[in-house]
Design a protein around this motif. Structure first.
Motif, PDB file in Angstrom:
ATOM      1  N   VAL A  24      -6.372  -6.005   9.122  1.00 20.53           N
ATOM      2  CA  VAL A  24      -6.024  -5.453   7.817  1.00 20.53           C
ATOM      3  C   VAL A  24      -6.120  -3.943   7.897  1.00 20.53           C
ATOM      4  CG1 VAL A  24      -6.706  -5.286   5.390  1.00 20.53           C
ATOM      5  CG2 VAL A  24      -6.862  -7.482   6.566  1.00 20.53           C
ATOM      6  N   SER A  25      -5.156  -3.231   7.333  1.00 20.41           N
ATOM      7  CA  SER A  25      -5.230  -1.772   7.329  1.00 20.41           C
ATOM      8  C   SER A  25      -4.724  -1.223   6.003  1.00 20.41           C
ATOM      9  CB  SER A  25      -4.426  -1.163   8.486  1.00 20.41           C
ATOM     10  OG  SER A  25      -3.044  -1.342   8.279  1.00 20.41           O
ATOM     11  N   VAL A  26      -5.088   0.018   5.720  1.00 17.13           N
ATOM     12  CA  VAL A  26      -4.686   0.708   4.499  1.00 17.13           C
ATOM     13  C   VAL A  26      -3.779   1.867   4.873  1.00 17.13           C
ATOM     14  CG1 VAL A  26      -5.478   1.898   2.432  1.00 17.13           C
ATOM     15  CG2 VAL A  26      -6.931   0.173   3.509  1.00 17.13           C
ATOM     16  N   GLY A  27      -2.610   1.952   4.247  1.00 15.80           N
ATOM     17  CA  GLY A  27      -1.691   3.054   4.507  1.00 15.80           C
ATOM     18  C   GLY A  27      -2.217   4.349   3.925  1.00 15.80           C
ATOM     19  N   GLN A  28      -2.337   5.372   4.773  1.00 17.26           N
ATOM     20  CA  GLN A  28      -2.903   6.633   4.305  1.00 17.26           C
ATOM     21  C   GLN A  28      -1.957   7.408   3.399  1.00 17.26           C
ATOM     22  OE1 GLN A  28      -6.216   7.823   5.095  1.00 17.26           O
ATOM     23  NE2 GLN A  28      -6.219   5.630   5.464  1.00 17.26           N
ATOM     24  N   THR A  29      -0.647   7.147   3.479  1.00 19.13           N
ATOM     25  CA  THR A  29       0.327   7.856   2.636  1.00 19.13           C
ATOM     26  C   THR A  29       0.647   7.068   1.377  1.00 19.13           C
ATOM     27  OG1 THR A  29       1.316   8.911   4.573  1.00 19.13           O
ATOM     28  CG2 THR A  29       2.631   8.885   2.557  1.00 19.13           C
ATOM     29  N   THR A  30       1.002   5.800   1.530  1.00 15.87           N
ATOM     30  CA  THR A  30       1.406   4.999   0.375  1.00 15.87           C
ATOM     31  C   THR A  30       0.239   4.330  -0.333  1.00 15.87           C
ATOM     32  OG1 THR A  30       1.685   2.937   1.632  1.00 15.87           O
ATOM     33  CG2 THR A  30       3.562   4.476   1.584  1.00 15.87           C
ATOM     34  N   GLY A  31      -0.872   4.117   0.375  1.00 17.25           N
ATOM     35  CA  GLY A  31      -1.986   3.370  -0.185  1.00 17.25           C
ATOM     36  C   GLY A  31      -1.799   1.874  -0.101  1.00 17.25           C
ATOM     37  N   ASN A  32      -0.678   1.418   0.491  1.00 14.00           N
ATOM     38  CA  ASN A  32      -0.448  -0.018   0.636  1.00 14.00           C
ATOM     39  C   ASN A  32      -1.533  -0.658   1.494  1.00 14.00           C
ATOM     40  OD1 ASN A  32       1.915   0.134  -0.832  1.00 14.00           O
ATOM     41  ND2 ASN A  32       3.268   0.058   0.950  1.00 14.00           N
ATOM     42  N   LEU A  33      -1.786  -1.930   1.225  1.00 13.17           N
ATOM     43  CA  LEU A  33      -2.685  -2.739   2.037  1.00 13.17           C
ATOM     44  C   LEU A  33      -1.814  -3.684   2.868  1.00 13.17           C
ATOM     45  CD1 LEU A  33      -5.830  -3.200   2.231  1.00 13.17           C
ATOM     46  CD2 LEU A  33      -5.489  -5.091   0.637  1.00 13.17           C
ATOM     47  N   TYR A  34      -2.076  -3.781   4.190  1.00 13.55           N
ATOM     48  CA  TYR A  34      -1.263  -4.608   5.078  1.00 13.55           C
ATOM     49  C   TYR A  34      -2.149  -5.621   5.796  1.00 13.55           C
ATOM     50  CZ  TYR A  34       1.892  -0.601   4.537  1.00 13.55           C
ATOM     51  OH  TYR A  34       2.674   0.407   4.031  1.00 13.55           O
ATOM     52  N   GLY A  35      -1.615  -6.815   6.030  1.00 16.79           N
ATOM     53  CA  GLY A  35      -2.335  -7.833   6.784  1.00 16.79           C
ATOM     54  C   GLY A  35      -1.414  -8.506   7.781  1.00 16.79           C
ATOM     55  N   LEU A  36      -1.840  -8.551   9.055  1.00 13.20           N
ATOM     56  CA  LEU A  36      -1.072  -9.217  10.109  1.00 13.20           C
ATOM     57  C   LEU A  36      -1.658 -10.602  10.341  1.00 13.20           C
ATOM     58  CD1 LEU A  36       0.961  -9.298  12.494  1.00 13.20           C
ATOM     59  CD2 LEU A  36      -0.838  -8.213  13.887  1.00 13.20           C
ATOM     60  N   TYR A  37      -0.830 -11.637  10.198  1.00 19.36           N
ATOM     61  CA  TYR A  37      -1.272 -13.020  10.374  1.00 19.36           C
ATOM     62  C   TYR A  37      -0.682 -13.604  11.652  1.00 19.36           C
ATOM     63  CZ  TYR A  37      -3.229 -13.088   5.686  1.00 19.36           C
ATOM     64  OH  TYR A  37      -4.005 -12.827   4.579  1.00 19.36           O
ATOM     65  N   THR A  38      -1.548 -14.129  12.499  1.00 18.52           N
ATOM     66  CA  THR A  38      -1.103 -14.665  13.786  1.00 18.52           C
ATOM     67  C   THR A  38      -1.684 -16.039  14.092  1.00 18.52           C
ATOM     68  OG1 THR A  38      -2.949 -13.603  14.954  1.00 18.52           O
ATOM     69  CG2 THR A  38      -0.916 -12.333  14.750  1.00 18.52           C
ATOM     70  N   ASP A  66       7.533   6.346   5.871  1.00 20.58           N
ATOM     71  CA  ASP A  66       6.078   6.310   5.710  1.00 20.58           C
ATOM     72  C   ASP A  66       5.544   4.901   5.964  1.00 20.58           C
ATOM     73  OD1 ASP A  66       5.806   9.008   5.110  1.00 20.58           O
ATOM     74  OD2 ASP A  66       6.014   8.687   2.948  1.00 20.58           O
ATOM     75  N   VAL A  67       6.224   3.900   5.410  1.00 23.61           N
ATOM     76  CA  VAL A  67       5.782   2.521   5.629  1.00 23.61           C
ATOM     77  C   VAL A  67       5.958   2.135   7.095  1.00 23.61           C
ATOM     78  CG1 VAL A  67       6.149   0.102   5.014  1.00 23.61           C
ATOM     79  CG2 VAL A  67       6.249   1.857   3.247  1.00 23.61           C
ATOM     80  N   THR A  68       7.041   2.588   7.711  1.00 20.20           N
ATOM     81  CA  THR A  68       7.239   2.336   9.142  1.00 20.20           C
ATOM     82  C   THR A  68       6.060   2.869   9.944  1.00 20.20           C
ATOM     83  OG1 THR A  68       9.654   2.327   9.049  1.00 20.20           O
ATOM     84  CG2 THR A  68       8.666   2.901  11.160  1.00 20.20           C
ATOM     85  N   SER A  69       5.619   4.083   9.629  1.00 19.19           N
ATOM     86  CA  SER A  69       4.492   4.691  10.328  1.00 19.19           C
ATOM     87  C   SER A  69       3.205   3.906  10.088  1.00 19.19           C
ATOM     88  CB  SER A  69       4.317   6.142   9.873  1.00 19.19           C
ATOM     89  OG  SER A  69       3.214   6.743  10.507  1.00 19.19           O
ATOM     90  N   GLU A  70       3.004   3.444   8.845  1.00 23.04           N
ATOM     91  CA  GLU A  70       1.783   2.702   8.519  1.00 23.04           C
ATOM     92  C   GLU A  70       1.766   1.326   9.191  1.00 23.04           C
ATOM     93  OE1 GLU A  70       1.176   4.894   4.187  1.00 23.04           O
ATOM     94  OE2 GLU A  70       1.858   2.822   4.263  1.00 23.04           O
ATOM     95  N   VAL A  71       2.931   0.678   9.254  1.00 22.05           N
ATOM     96  CA  VAL A  71       3.007  -0.611   9.936  1.00 22.05           C
ATOM     97  C   VAL A  71       2.796  -0.404  11.438  1.00 22.05           C
ATOM     98  CG1 VAL A  71       4.561  -2.508  10.559  1.00 22.05           C
ATOM     99  CG2 VAL A  71       4.423  -1.732   8.192  1.00 22.05           C
ATOM    100  N   TYR A  72       3.290   0.716  11.951  1.00 15.08           N
ATOM    101  CA  TYR A  72       3.031   1.031  13.359  1.00 15.08           C
ATOM    102  C   TYR A  72       1.527   1.099  13.614  1.00 15.08           C
ATOM    103  CZ  TYR A  72       2.834   3.343  17.841  1.00 15.08           C
ATOM    104  OH  TYR A  72       2.541   3.621  19.156  1.00 15.08           O
ATOM    105  N   ASP A  73       0.812   1.808  12.744  1.00 15.81           N
ATOM    106  CA  ASP A  73      -0.639   1.933  12.912  1.00 15.81           C
ATOM    107  C   ASP A  73      -1.312   0.561  12.863  1.00 15.81           C
ATOM    108  OD1 ASP A  73      -0.513   4.692  13.153  1.00 15.81           O
ATOM    109  OD2 ASP A  73      -0.812   5.044  11.010  1.00 15.81           O
TER     110      ASP A  73
END
Length: 349
Positions: A24-38, A66-73
């Protein structure tokens, strides 16, 4: 080290009691929360519903750079770049071939990030995935079962109560405890005594921690005791961690020969791992190079003793908490530009 009995608190739905994301990570620009499920690969339609069932907004919408960069992270921290991954993202052209829509019905227009010769509709491919480590899009068969990325927008969760807060039960090895002892116990391990300032926070803690129904737990805030009317003498307490990343300076412009030294600290977690990395911008297995740095518990200092033009790059500082499950990542970055000596005077204030 005290054993942690807690689960991660995210939002509304209790993700920790269902399937846990790998990262789980937090986007530093958008503030979005992301979760990778595997854990279980899913088809596009099932993955879409899984995100919603787990409390997320949807499969991720990558509508900007910005989202592309955050998903990259997110992907880099979760899986590195040594292996190929293809997690499903939230778009399709099921209704009208070639007219791509995000899962919320808005058209994919303006910003796009398709890979070379994509989309090609090879064998009727009407859904999309992120091609990792290239970080570009590819159209895929909607029936393919693959990992997936969910997201939540900051307007749909309270960051102060959700993303930045993890709670854990602790216990004194004494006969009687006090609230002050609880504060000291949390502080000693790099945490703070849990601040309970609303019924919503109480509900989230109660749903995620395995309470002993006969015990009161010391906390801070508008309440000083949970699960009992009075915590007098109790030896149990609840700690929480908060670890935003703080840079010692935000200067981005330097001249040849300058010394660059930037400390990145992640406060509040005793075992937080902090590191600097440099982004070269080329999608290869060696996309990130480790810069010269001094790594200490809870912080890392980027050190460039005599800057050259080749040191101009984007540098990323990341911190991860390895105690809690799933591991959470925090990322901040700075774009350093080293200018030729000739323009030094023009840069001076």
């Amino acid at each position: 080290m005290i054993v942690v009995l807690s689960a991660v608190l995210l939002f509304g739905a209790n993700i920790a009691q269902a399937e846990e994301p790998l990262y789980v990570s937090v986007g530093q620009t958008t503030g979005n929360l992301y979760g990778l499920y595997t854990t279980s690969n899913e088809m596009w339609a099932v993955a879409t519903q899984r995100c919603k069932d787990l409390g997320w907004k949807n499969l991720v919408f990558i509508k900007s750079a910005d989202v592309t960069s955050e998903v990259y992270d997110l992907m880099y921290e979760a899986v590195g770049t040594a292996y190929y991954w293809s997690p499903i993202i939230g778009m399709n052209d099921l209704d009208n071939e070639g007219r791509w829509l995000w899962n919320d019905g808005t058209p994919v227009s303006g910003y796009t990030n398709w890979g070379p010769s994509q989309p090609d509709n090879h064998r009727k491919e009407d859904c999309a995935a992120l091609e990792w480590p290239f970080n570009t899009w590819n159209d895929i068969d909607c029936g393919r079962e693959q990992p997936f990325i969910c997201f939540q927008e900051p307007s749909e969760y309270k960051r102060s109560q959700i993303d930045d807060r993890l709670f854990s039960i602790r216990k004194f090895d004494v006969e009687k405890g006090t609230q002050e002892m609880a504060r000291s116990g949390c502080k000693k391990d790099g945490f703070r005594l849990a601040v309970v300032d609303s019924d919503a926070v109480i509900a989230k803690i109660e749903k995620s921690i395995n309470w002993n129904s006969k015990v009161g737990y010391w906390v801070d805030g508008t309440h000083n005791c949970l699960n009992a009317d009075n915590c007098e003498g109790s030896t149990s307490y609840v700690c929480e961690d908060v670890f935003p990343l703080v840079l010692s300076n935000s200067r981005e412009d330097y001249t040849v020969g300058n010394t660059i030294e930037i400390e990145c600290a992640g406060s509040g977690v005793s075992t937080v791992n902090v590191k600097w990395q440099r982004q070269d911008g080329v999608p290869t297995d060696n996309i990130w190079n480790e810069p010269l740095q001094k790594i200490e518990p809870g912080k890392a200092t980027l050190i460039i003793k005599s800057a050259t033009l080749e040191d101009s790059a984007k540098y990323k500082c990341s911190a991860a908490n390895d105690i809690f499950s799933p591991s959470r990542g925090y990322v901040t970055s700075i774009n350093i530009t080293v200018h030729p000596e000739a323009i030094k005077d023009a840069m001076s204030p």
